[in-house]
Design a protein around this motif. Structure first.
Motif, PDB file in Angstrom:
ATOM      1  N   LEU A 191      -4.644   4.391   2.339  1.00 24.64           N
ATOM      2  CA  LEU A 191      -4.396   4.674   3.586  1.00 24.64           C
ATOM      3  C   LEU A 191      -4.702   6.214   4.253  1.00 24.64           C
ATOM      4  CD1 LEU A 191      -0.900   2.726   3.786  1.00 24.64           C
ATOM      5  CD2 LEU A 191      -2.906   2.002   4.687  1.00 24.64           C
ATOM      6  N   GLU A 192      -5.440   6.130   5.352  1.00 23.93           N
ATOM      7  CA  GLU A 192      -5.973   7.717   5.734  1.00 23.93           C
ATOM      8  C   GLU A 192      -5.105   7.899   7.175  1.00 23.93           C
ATOM      9  OE1 GLU A 192     -10.183   9.490   7.493  1.00 23.93           O
ATOM     10  OE2 GLU A 192     -10.209   7.599   6.200  1.00 23.93           O
ATOM     11  N   LYS A 193      -4.348   8.997   6.965  1.00 18.90           N
ATOM     12  CA  LYS A 193      -3.487   9.511   8.014  1.00 18.90           C
ATOM     13  C   LYS A 193      -4.035  10.562   8.968  1.00 18.90           C
ATOM     14  CE  LYS A 193       0.821  10.185   7.743  1.00 18.90           C
ATOM     15  NZ  LYS A 193       2.067  10.553   7.117  1.00 18.90           N
ATOM     16  N   THR A 194      -4.312  10.603  10.284  1.00 25.62           N
ATOM     17  CA  THR A 194      -4.773  11.505  11.075  1.00 25.62           C
ATOM     18  C   THR A 194      -3.635  11.851  11.939  1.00 25.62           C
ATOM     19  OG1 THR A 194      -7.231  10.781  10.847  1.00 25.62           O
ATOM     20  CG2 THR A 194      -6.555  12.154  12.653  1.00 25.62           C
ATOM     21  N   LEU A 195      -3.320  13.248  12.059  1.00 26.83           N
ATOM     22  CA  LEU A 195      -2.186  13.528  13.075  1.00 26.83           C
ATOM     23  C   LEU A 195      -2.862  13.524  14.547  1.00 26.83           C
ATOM     24  CD1 LEU A 195       0.734  14.604  13.467  1.00 26.83           C
ATOM     25  CD2 LEU A 195      -0.274  16.817  13.212  1.00 26.83           C
ATOM     26  N   LEU A 196      -2.007  12.848  15.330  1.00 26.96           N
ATOM     27  CA  LEU A 196      -2.345  12.749  16.860  1.00 26.96           C
ATOM     28  C   LEU A 196      -1.642  13.731  17.797  1.00 26.96           C
ATOM     29  CD1 LEU A 196      -3.084   8.967  17.286  1.00 26.96           C
ATOM     30  CD2 LEU A 196      -4.457  10.675  16.786  1.00 26.96           C
ATOM     31  N   PHE A 197      -0.096  13.534  17.279  1.00 29.12           N
ATOM     32  CA  PHE A 197       0.920  14.164  18.162  1.00 29.12           C
ATOM     33  C   PHE A 197       2.021  14.703  17.359  1.00 29.12           C
ATOM     34  CE2 PHE A 197       4.492  14.325  21.070  1.00 29.12           C
ATOM     35  CZ  PHE A 197       4.099  14.763  22.286  1.00 29.12           C
ATOM     36  N   LYS A 198       2.490  15.908  17.712  1.00 22.08           N
ATOM     37  CA  LYS A 198       3.863  16.664  17.160  1.00 22.08           C
ATOM     38  C   LYS A 198       4.344  17.408  18.117  1.00 22.08           C
ATOM     39  CE  LYS A 198       5.135  19.908  13.520  1.00 22.08           C
ATOM     40  NZ  LYS A 198       4.263  20.836  12.468  1.00 22.08           N
ATOM     41  N   LYS A 199       5.759  17.141  18.060  1.00 23.72           N
ATOM     42  CA  LYS A 199       6.613  17.893  19.099  1.00 23.72           C
ATOM     43  C   LYS A 199       7.999  18.050  18.629  1.00 23.72           C
ATOM     44  CE  LYS A 199       7.789  17.956  24.006  1.00 23.72           C
ATOM     45  NZ  LYS A 199       7.209  19.347  24.357  1.00 23.72           N
ATOM     46  N   ASN A 200       8.671  18.907  18.938  1.00 22.33           N
ATOM     47  CA  ASN A 200      10.166  19.266  18.759  1.00 22.33           C
ATOM     48  C   ASN A 200      10.771  18.558  19.994  1.00 22.33           C
ATOM     49  OD1 ASN A 200      12.698  20.196  18.857  1.00 22.33           O
ATOM     50  ND2 ASN A 200      12.140  22.041  17.519  1.00 22.33           N
ATOM     51  N   THR A 201      11.564  17.637  19.939  1.00 23.05           N
ATOM     52  CA  THR A 201      12.063  16.804  20.942  1.00 23.05           C
ATOM     53  C   THR A 201      13.698  17.067  21.201  1.00 23.05           C
ATOM     54  OG1 THR A 201      12.796  15.029  19.397  1.00 23.05           O
ATOM     55  CG2 THR A 201      10.769  15.028  20.629  1.00 23.05           C
ATOM     56  N   TYR A 225       0.817  -1.235   0.194  1.00 22.80           N
ATOM     57  CA  TYR A 225       0.063   0.122  -0.138  1.00 22.80           C
ATOM     58  C   TYR A 225       0.793   1.246  -0.060  1.00 22.80           C
ATOM     59  CZ  TYR A 225      -3.276  -3.754   1.611  1.00 22.80           C
ATOM     60  OH  TYR A 225      -4.068  -4.615   1.880  1.00 22.80           O
ATOM     61  N   ASP A 226       0.401   2.183  -0.897  1.00 21.41           N
ATOM     62  CA  ASP A 226       1.205   3.580  -0.759  1.00 21.41           C
ATOM     63  C   ASP A 226       0.920   4.398   0.626  1.00 21.41           C
ATOM     64  OD1 ASP A 226       2.120   3.100  -3.384  1.00 21.41           O
ATOM     65  OD2 ASP A 226       0.404   3.794  -4.035  1.00 21.41           O
ATOM     66  N   TYR A 227       2.077   4.799   1.136  1.00 18.82           N
ATOM     67  CA  TYR A 227       2.038   5.619   2.185  1.00 18.82           C
ATOM     68  C   TYR A 227       2.809   6.819   2.332  1.00 18.82           C
ATOM     69  CZ  TYR A 227       2.570   6.927   7.216  1.00 18.82           C
ATOM     70  OH  TYR A 227       2.613   7.622   8.466  1.00 18.82           O
ATOM     71  N   GLU A 228       1.912   7.985   2.289  1.00 18.06           N
ATOM     72  CA  GLU A 228       2.178   9.350   2.108  1.00 18.06           C
ATOM     73  C   GLU A 228       2.988   9.792   3.361  1.00 18.06           C
ATOM     74  OE1 GLU A 228       2.334  10.763  -0.999  1.00 18.06           O
ATOM     75  OE2 GLU A 228       1.239   9.084  -1.710  1.00 18.06           O
ATOM     76  N   TYR A 229       4.155  10.052   3.304  1.00 14.76           N
ATOM     77  CA  TYR A 229       5.087  10.165   4.728  1.00 14.76           C
ATOM     78  C   TYR A 229       5.226  11.649   4.745  1.00 14.76           C
ATOM     79  CZ  TYR A 229       9.102  10.453   1.573  1.00 14.76           C
ATOM     80  OH  TYR A 229       9.966  10.990   0.789  1.00 14.76           O
ATOM     81  N   ASP A 230       5.434  12.059   5.875  1.00 16.57           N
ATOM     82  CA  ASP A 230       5.837  13.441   6.149  1.00 16.57           C
ATOM     83  C   ASP A 230       7.309  13.564   6.551  1.00 16.57           C
ATOM     84  OD1 ASP A 230       2.969  13.481   6.326  1.00 16.57           O
ATOM     85  OD2 ASP A 230       2.954  15.252   7.460  1.00 16.57           O
ATOM     86  N   TYR A 231       7.557  12.499   7.531  1.00 11.35           N
ATOM     87  CA  TYR A 231       8.897  12.395   8.185  1.00 11.35           C
ATOM     88  C   TYR A 231       9.698  10.999   7.854  1.00 11.35           C
ATOM     89  CZ  TYR A 231       8.146  16.758  11.058  1.00 11.35           C
ATOM     90  OH  TYR A 231       7.726  18.070  11.461  1.00 11.35           O
ATOM     91  N   ALA A 232      10.759  10.464   8.314  1.00 11.00           N
ATOM     92  CA  ALA A 232      11.113   9.117   8.175  1.00 11.00           C
ATOM     93  C   ALA A 232      10.466   8.351   9.078  1.00 11.00           C
ATOM     94  CB  ALA A 232      12.595   9.338   8.507  1.00 11.00           C
TER      95      ALA A 232
END
Length: 299
Positions: free
Chosen positions: A241-251, A184-191
């Motif tokens: 594939l349907e993506k929903t953002l749950l969490f984002k943070k600069n670590t 399945y094709d996964y459209e990524y934001d980051y690695a």
């Protein structure tokens, strides 16, 4: 964009945003805790499996305070060497019947191993697909039974292979038939660095990580340069594939690579834990990634 002047020279600095969509509690790992931890898989209660990029399978005991979410205990109860092609273990998952599956990033392959780290089987069809992965960007995540499937493992490379165009490929592998059933094709934001099955709605949680600037630039500039995102991914009937953002943070300089469920909070909120790759490099300059364990409340 921010600008600073050093002896008349104007320098532009891109400041990464500090964004969080959930509560995150961080604790330091013990000083003697090893580096290179790349993935977690829960066995039961406070017992976990982990793998390291030193070619080890580790049994851990991780205790989280149910009230404060602080780390109470994190210790290695046993450890075993695992012989794979490159011994660069990046992902681990465990089936309910005790079977253990791992990926070898630089070795570009996936395996079943036993509880003592002995190789049971290498999945040759997956290795054939991973051969076109770029060096050190091979299979980074693996999960058993994702999306409600039975006797299947799901795996994906960290970033696109040389023959991928814009998206990553998420592979569904049948253990019974010993073959790839679908991709399945996964459209990524980051690695992509880890997976986690959510049995509540048969979705897949995906941990993605971005190193915004090189460690060398971050060292000299003082920039916090690592950012993570956690997505809930659902597999639609049409194969998308349907993506929903749950969490984002600069670590900052904390390199989170492993993700797993832990005990619920006292008020019933589900929690996941993230564990970082605690590491030090001295070339070309000394860069230290601190050891951390974070707890995130999802709902």
């Amino acid at each position: 964009m921010s600008f600073i002047s050093v002896k008349g020279i104007i320098i532009a600095l891109a400041i990464l945003p500090l964004v969080s969509l959930g509560r995150m509690i961080e604790s330091s790992l013990p000083e003697d805790f090893p580096g290179g931890i790349s993935s977690l898989s829960r066995v039961k209660d406070d017992e976990y499996l982990a793998v390291s990029d030193r070619g080890e399978l580790l049994n851990l005991k991780i205790k989280i305070d149910s009230k404060t979410a602080a780390l109470k205990e994190c210790e290695i109860t046993s450890r075993f060497k695992v012989k794979t092609r490159y011994r660069d273990l990046e992902a681990v998952c465990r089936a309910k019947d005790g079977r253990i599956f791992v990926t070898d990033d630089c070795g570009k392959s996936a395996y079943e191993i036993d509880a003592n780290g002995k190789k049971v089987k290498e999945f040759e069809p997956l290795r054939a697909e991973f051969k076109s992965a770029k060096y050190n960007l091979g299979p980074e995540a693996i999960e058993y039974g994702a999306f409600g499937t039975k006797d299947c493992i799901w795996t994906m490379t960290e970033l696109p292979r040389t023959n991928d165009v814009k998206s990553l490929k998420l592979f569904k592998y049948s253990l019974k038939e010993d073959k790839i059933l679908a991709s399945y094709d996964y459209e990524y934001d980051y690695a992509v660095v880890d997976f986690l099955n959510d049995p509540k709605d048969n979705s897949l949680l995906v941990l993605e990580r971005n190193i915004g600037v090189s460690p060398k630039i971050a060292f000299w500039s003082g920039l916090n340069y690592i950012s993570i995102k956690i997505f809930r991914v659902k597999l639609n009937d049409d194969g998308t594939l349907e993506k929903t953002l749950l969490f984002k943070k600069n670590t900052g300089s904390v390199n989170y690579e492993g993700m797993e469920w832990t005990t619920d909070s006292l008020d019933g909120k589900r929690r996941i834990i993230l564990i970082s790759d605690k590491d030090i490099t001295n070339k070309p300059i000394r860069i230290e990634w601190p050891g951390r364990l974070a707890v995130i409340e999802l709902d």
